[in-house]
Design an enzyme around this catalytic site. Sequence first.
Site, mmCIF file in Angstrom:
data_model
loop_
_atom_site.group_PDB
_atom_site.id
_atom_site.type_symbol
_atom_site.label_atom_id
_atom_site.label_comp_id
_atom_site.label_asym_id
_atom_site.label_seq_id
_atom_site.Cartn_x
_atom_site.Cartn_y
_atom_site.Cartn_z
ATOM 1 N N GLU A 210 0.813 -1.210 0.000
ATOM 2 C CA GLU A 210 0.000 0.000 0.000
ATOM 3 C C GLU A 210 0.852 1.269 0.000
ATOM 4 O O GLU A 210 2.065 1.224 0.205
ATOM 5 C CB GLU A 210 -0.908 0.041 1.237
ATOM 6 N N ASP A 243 0.040 -3.042 5.430
ATOM 7 C CA ASP A 243 -1.024 -3.250 6.406
ATOM 8 C C ASP A 243 -1.154 -4.756 6.632
ATOM 9 O O ASP A 243 -1.916 -5.442 5.947
ATOM 10 C CB ASP A 243 -2.338 -2.658 5.885
#
Length: 438
Positions: A210, A243
């Site tokens: 991400e 994450d």
Amino acid sequence: MTNAASSSTSFVSYDAECPFPIQNLPYGVFSTTANPSPRPGVAIGDLILDLDALSRSSHFASSPIPADVFQHANLDKLAAREPAEWAAFRSYLTTLLSSNSPLKDAADKDTLFVPRTASSTQMHMPVRIGDYTDFYASFEHAYNAGVLIRGKENAMQPNWRHLPVGYHGRASSVVVSGTPIRRPVGQILDKVGDTQPIWAPCRRLDYELEIGFIYGGAATKLGERLTPTEAREHIFGLVLMNDWSARDIQTWEYVPLGPFLSKNFGTTISPWIVQPAALDPFKTAKYVQEPAVLPYLQDDEGFGFDVPLTLAVRPENAKEYSRIATSNMKHSYWTYAQMIAHHSSTGAPINPSDMMGSGTLSGPGVDGNPNDDALGSLLERSRLGRQPFELNADRKDMTWLRDGDSIKIEGVVKTKDGYSIGFGECEGTVLPAVLPAA
């Protein structure tokens, strides 16, 4: 001298492959063995310009930002300044570090710069994140996951193209690159068909490739909303982000309110905050959004950034990383400005140093099938663990992360002018779960 192909040069030497040329100037917080106090700095070549030391020197007289902003253990004071001041300070730094700067031969130059080495420099969290929200902004990732869970006919939920889907994460477990991540323990189903959960270490530990973006400038007030144009001005900087996700815990807990414990145990970010201005040369057209979004989300000025991202895994005791995925920052259906605007649409306040994440960024498929080399999660790459794949010669049955595995995300783009812009590394290692003594 620097690489002669650069459009702007610095008296600091670096080669064309260095991710931190004068065109980048990312912010971070560091300490050294000689001075263990965390303090703000700017990466330039293989050095760090100590902003605390600079702020106490005569060279700071022409700075557009007060000295006390840089005399703290984080960048919160800088993030809270106005966007126009960020731009002015960037120009000041560019001049200060240019090839014809008086700083080049200054008597105190050696006190202002420290080597950027793993042996003598430690990086710290760049800001104190008050709130953290993670989005689900990649169409490719959402589609791939939807196909695996619900089938092709129902892959995309009806709301997905109308709003940036997200969830509130746990700011207290956002950590800087290099921090180990403990395998979580939680409720999972022991085997297919079970309806009674057990409490056990996560068996399906995953990463997510991400980008994180940090809000800056004035805080919004309760009841205040931002347009995408206004929101864009409040992006202080961007970081790489992993994450970490516990897929088996997530599968059991997410109905009906979405992720909770499966996401709150660890999120890793890179230590260097790259300013949007450094990425301006890599702007690319945003996705065509169909159907048309509601007026409050319309972002006619929207764009993405064409910056390659790579993710690699190194098993315990292995000497080298094995690359698994190559994706790109541009693979986001929703722009960062739209995500911030949607976040503020109810009037919930957003504060300086709050962070938001893009969600897993996966690349487009090939001939209607996922492109394995562009998948930003193991959920997609291993088809929910049903399709083991070869990581390297020593691990030919890769599905989920094992204890001792290290994950490294990098983002670097090379310009036509011959220099590189990068984020550094976002790295973390899985530690075994801790269970209570019997």
